[in-house]
Motif scaffolding. Sequence first.
Motif, PDB file in Angstrom:
ATOM      1  N   LEU A 177       0.893  -1.199  -0.013  1.00 39.29           N
ATOM      2  CA  LEU A 177       0.049   0.149   0.214  1.00 39.29           C
ATOM      3  C   LEU A 177       0.753   1.355   0.054  1.00 39.29           C
ATOM      4  CD1 LEU A 177      -2.810   1.047   0.183  1.00 39.29           C
ATOM      5  CD2 LEU A 177      -2.686   0.737   2.592  1.00 39.29           C
TER       6      LEU A 177
ATOM      7  N   VAL B  13     -11.457   6.844  -3.728  1.00 42.40           N
ATOM      8  CA  VAL B  13     -10.833   7.817  -2.834  1.00 42.40           C
ATOM      9  C   VAL B  13     -11.551   9.346  -3.299  1.00 42.40           C
ATOM     10  CG1 VAL B  13      -8.725   9.167  -2.159  1.00 42.40           C
ATOM     11  CG2 VAL B  13      -8.686   6.821  -2.248  1.00 42.40           C
TER      12      VAL B  13
ATOM     13  N   PHE C 261     -14.911   9.031   3.241  1.00 38.87           N
ATOM     14  CA  PHE C 261     -15.096   8.032   4.412  1.00 38.87           C
ATOM     15  C   PHE C 261     -13.856   6.789   4.000  1.00 38.87           C
ATOM     16  CE2 PHE C 261     -19.015  10.043   5.162  1.00 38.87           C
ATOM     17  CZ  PHE C 261     -18.715  10.335   6.623  1.00 38.87           C
TER      18      PHE C 261
ATOM     19  N   ALA D 296     -11.550   7.166   1.988  1.00 41.40           N
ATOM     20  CA  ALA D 296     -10.272   7.859   1.900  1.00 41.40           C
ATOM     21  C   ALA D 296      -9.859   7.636   3.025  1.00 41.40           C
ATOM     22  CB  ALA D 296     -10.211   9.293   1.354  1.00 41.40           C
ATOM     23  N   ARG D 297     -10.522   8.242   4.126  1.00 40.14           N
ATOM     24  CA  ARG D 297      -9.837   8.172   5.589  1.00 40.14           C
ATOM     25  C   ARG D 297      -9.635   6.950   6.118  1.00 40.14           C
ATOM     26  NH1 ARG D 297     -13.226  12.040   9.860  1.00 40.14           N
ATOM     27  NH2 ARG D 297     -12.334  10.789  11.677  1.00 40.14           N
TER      28      ARG D 297
ATOM     29  N   LEU E  99      -8.574   4.170   4.403  1.00 40.00           N
ATOM     30  CA  LEU E  99      -7.175   3.991   3.758  1.00 40.00           C
ATOM     31  C   LEU E  99      -6.246   4.718   4.277  1.00 40.00           C
ATOM     32  CD1 LEU E  99      -6.698   2.337   1.092  1.00 40.00           C
ATOM     33  CD2 LEU E  99      -6.695   4.282  -0.172  1.00 40.00           C
ATOM     34  N   LEU E 100      -6.420   6.041   4.584  1.00 37.06           N
ATOM     35  CA  LEU E 100      -5.131   6.556   5.224  1.00 37.06           C
ATOM     36  C   LEU E 100      -4.883   6.032   6.573  1.00 37.06           C
ATOM     37  CD1 LEU E 100      -6.250  10.364   4.729  1.00 37.06           C
ATOM     38  CD2 LEU E 100      -4.003   9.592   4.379  1.00 37.06           C
ATOM     39  N   LYS E 101      -5.855   5.581   7.463  1.00 38.37           N
ATOM     40  CA  LYS E 101      -5.603   4.971   8.737  1.00 38.37           C
ATOM     41  C   LYS E 101      -5.115   3.619   8.442  1.00 38.37           C
ATOM     42  CE  LYS E 101      -8.521   3.213  12.397  1.00 38.37           C
ATOM     43  NZ  LYS E 101      -9.937   3.037  12.629  1.00 38.37           N
TER      44      LYS E 101
ATOM     45  N   MET F 111      -3.047   2.742   6.122  1.00 38.00           N
ATOM     46  CA  MET F 111      -1.727   2.941   5.268  1.00 38.00           C
ATOM     47  C   MET F 111      -0.825   3.399   6.615  1.00 38.00           C
ATOM     48  SD  MET F 111      -1.120   5.243   2.363  1.00 38.00           S
ATOM     49  CE  MET F 111       0.469   6.394   2.261  1.00 38.00           C
ATOM     50  N   SER F 112      -1.602   4.053   7.139  1.00 37.65           N
ATOM     51  CA  SER F 112      -0.682   4.595   8.659  1.00 37.65           C
ATOM     52  C   SER F 112      -0.435   3.582   9.473  1.00 37.65           C
ATOM     53  CB  SER F 112      -1.754   5.584   9.254  1.00 37.65           C
ATOM     54  OG  SER F 112      -1.464   6.970   9.378  1.00 37.65           O
ATOM     55  N   ILE F 113      -1.208   2.451   9.590  1.00 33.91           N
ATOM     56  CA  ILE F 113      -0.798   1.448  10.554  1.00 33.91           C
ATOM     57  C   ILE F 113       0.221   0.690  10.101  1.00 33.91           C
ATOM     58  CG2 ILE F 113      -1.838  -0.551  11.514  1.00 33.91           C
ATOM     59  CD1 ILE F 113      -4.468   0.880  11.932  1.00 33.91           C
TER      60      ILE F 113
ATOM     61  N   LEU G  85       2.749  10.999   9.649  1.00 34.08           N
ATOM     62  CA  LEU G  85       2.930   9.531   9.595  1.00 34.08           C
ATOM     63  C   LEU G  85       1.599   9.021  10.321  1.00 34.08           C
ATOM     64  CD1 LEU G  85       6.480   9.344  10.234  1.00 34.08           C
ATOM     65  CD2 LEU G  85       5.272   9.097   8.148  1.00 34.08           C
TER      66      LEU G  85
ATOM     67  N   PHE H  63      -3.473   9.730  11.366  1.00 30.70           N
ATOM     68  CA  PHE H  63      -4.942   8.950  11.199  1.00 30.70           C
ATOM     69  C   PHE H  63      -4.901   7.697  11.764  1.00 30.70           C
ATOM     70  CE2 PHE H  63      -4.803  12.026   7.756  1.00 30.70           C
ATOM     71  CZ  PHE H  63      -6.170  12.749   7.894  1.00 30.70           C
ATOM     72  N   SER H  64      -3.883   7.026  12.277  1.00 33.17           N
ATOM     73  CA  SER H  64      -3.981   5.765  12.981  1.00 33.17           C
ATOM     74  C   SER H  64      -3.836   5.784  14.429  1.00 33.17           C
ATOM     75  CB  SER H  64      -2.846   4.864  12.559  1.00 33.17           C
ATOM     76  OG  SER H  64      -1.494   5.398  12.516  1.00 33.17           O
TER      77      SER H  64
ATOM     78  N   VAL I 141     -10.608  15.746   4.611  1.00 34.47           N
ATOM     79  CA  VAL I 141     -10.575  14.361   3.995  1.00 34.47           C
ATOM     80  C   VAL I 141     -12.028  13.980   3.605  1.00 34.47           C
ATOM     81  CG1 VAL I 141      -9.860  11.997   4.251  1.00 34.47           C
ATOM     82  CG2 VAL I 141      -8.401  14.025   4.961  1.00 34.47           C
TER      83      VAL I 141
ATOM     84  N   LEU J 278      -2.832  11.644   0.870  1.00 35.22           N
ATOM     85  CA  LEU J 278      -2.443  10.152   0.641  1.00 35.22           C
ATOM     86  C   LEU J 278      -0.994  10.217  -0.219  1.00 35.22           C
ATOM     87  CD1 LEU J 278      -5.474   8.164  -0.346  1.00 35.22           C
ATOM     88  CD2 LEU J 278      -3.878   7.259   1.314  1.00 35.22           C
TER      89      LEU J 278
ATOM     90  N   MET K  63       1.787  12.027   2.064  1.00 39.56           N
ATOM     91  CA  MET K  63       2.238  10.717   3.096  1.00 39.56           C
ATOM     92  C   MET K  63       3.157   9.847   2.540  1.00 39.56           C
ATOM     93  SD  MET K  63      -0.677   9.264   5.649  1.00 39.56           S
ATOM     94  CE  MET K  63      -0.153   7.706   6.162  1.00 39.56           C
TER      95      MET K  63
END
Lengths: 231, 231
Positions: free
Chosen positions: A89, A122, A127, A129-130, A132-134, A136-138, B90, B93-94, B122, B133, B136
């Motif tokens: 990702l 996206v 929602f 998108a958010r 997905l951001l989460k 990816m962040s994790i 980074l 969002f997580s 977002v 995205l 980031m």
Amino acid sequence: MKSVDTPTNCMQCPLRSSLFESLGRKELSCVHLNKREVVMEPGEQLVRSGDKITHFLYLQSGLLKLFTESDSRREQIISISRPRDFVGLLNIFSDTHHRYSMSAITDVRFCMIEVDCIKQLVDNNGFFARELLKNMSIAVDHILKDSYNLRSLQMHGRVAYVLYELSTEIFGSTGFELPLSRKEVGQMVGVSTENVIRVMSEFRQDGIIRIEGKKIYVLEPERLRLLTIRG
Amino acid sequence: MKSVDTPTNCMQCPLRSSLFESLGRKELSCVHLNKREVVMEPGEQLVRSGDKITHFLYLQSGLLKLFTESDSRREQIISISRPRDFVGLLNIFSDTHHRYSMSAITDVRFCMIEVDCIKQLVDNNGFFARELLKNMSIAVDHILKDSYNLRSLQMHGRVAYVLYELSTEIFGSTGFELPLSRKEVGQMVGVSTENVIRVMSEFRQDGIIRIEGKKIYVLEPERLRLLTIRG
DNA sequence: CGCGGCTTTGATGTTCATCAAGTAAAGTGG
DNA sequence: CCACTTTACTTGATGAACATCAAAGCCGCG
């Protein structure tokens, strides 16, 4: 690589990621129409670094490794993907080509969704998108955490780190079949193959683990955990 | 930390990131109303790991470092943020809390935008989400690239790597004022302070760089570059 | 002025990669 | 199914790379 004959219907997929909860019927059916479902065998390579990014990969079952391939002798494993992970990702939105390679560690089964389809989602669904951001962040957090934790350890701690993570995060059990060769363990943490073996032997002699062929039993998880934080 | 008395109007901000191009007047004015503008001095700490994430930081001028602080002796620098970077993007969002610490390296000036404001953007603007995205993604790519490149080098290559990146990416010039102490250089790449000094001395003796106090002049960029890829 | 932090150099010891050599396991072709 | 090759695993010995320790000079700052 082999396509699956009877792909799962996304609408009723039992593995469906939370990522897709926000999608309506119509959006989900768009995903369904733009996906393929595929199986691969251990050792098969899905992606070579430099390949064009065409699909978004969602791992249904099995394990994958993400690795650098610049120098064949100095291959480095960046992360292990687990079922329900979105694979690679990382640079789907910043790059047109893959930066890392991927291979199947075990038998794997995964979906391939057209990237354009994801990008449209996206654009049209905040929602999604958010989420997905989460997601990816994790994934990134995890890689960075490992990377910087490892940097402060020396070889005993590093090998312990791999075994501990496999036990707690990947398999959720004190006993498991080691899916990696000694060499691959070394490539994950920056230790030579020979020393991975030596350290594992020491752990065995110290009664921290038991080794039966490919099977590993963590006998003293707490001692293993301590090794991962102090050396 | 000191708030700026006459904050810039976001609508006509000369530093405005491409990220905000997709925003309409109304959205941009929302950003404007929910932001503060702040300056800090070298050494001041903006964020301590564990702090609650309340704002989204946009660096206008100066340099920041992002670092781990678990063990004071073993501080590790993860990345240097430059003007126009979104800092600590980074895990916004997580996570609810910062995972890393941040300090000013030079005098810095930055905006603080409420995270809720960003999250709303977002949700409501897919193009904004996609830009975010991408942003980031790029930041992460960069950190991972460095992290894995460095892992394959030994100390000469590592020190060369820092100097080369400072010269090419941060300052865009063969001569620059080293914004980091020897110790910090070591913390970036995992080399002891003493050895950073020794290696830099060797580079000086070999005519690769010239050192005048805090000023560094890269005399042979190509040799420096070669060191960053092969040792 | 004196204190603490940064810088520098030399000496010492540890950690670890690498080399070498051998065994076991797993595929491969006849 | 067996000789053959290759790949994975294992152990010991050696040397290189590097952290650490020690000591001294340097500079900014209260």
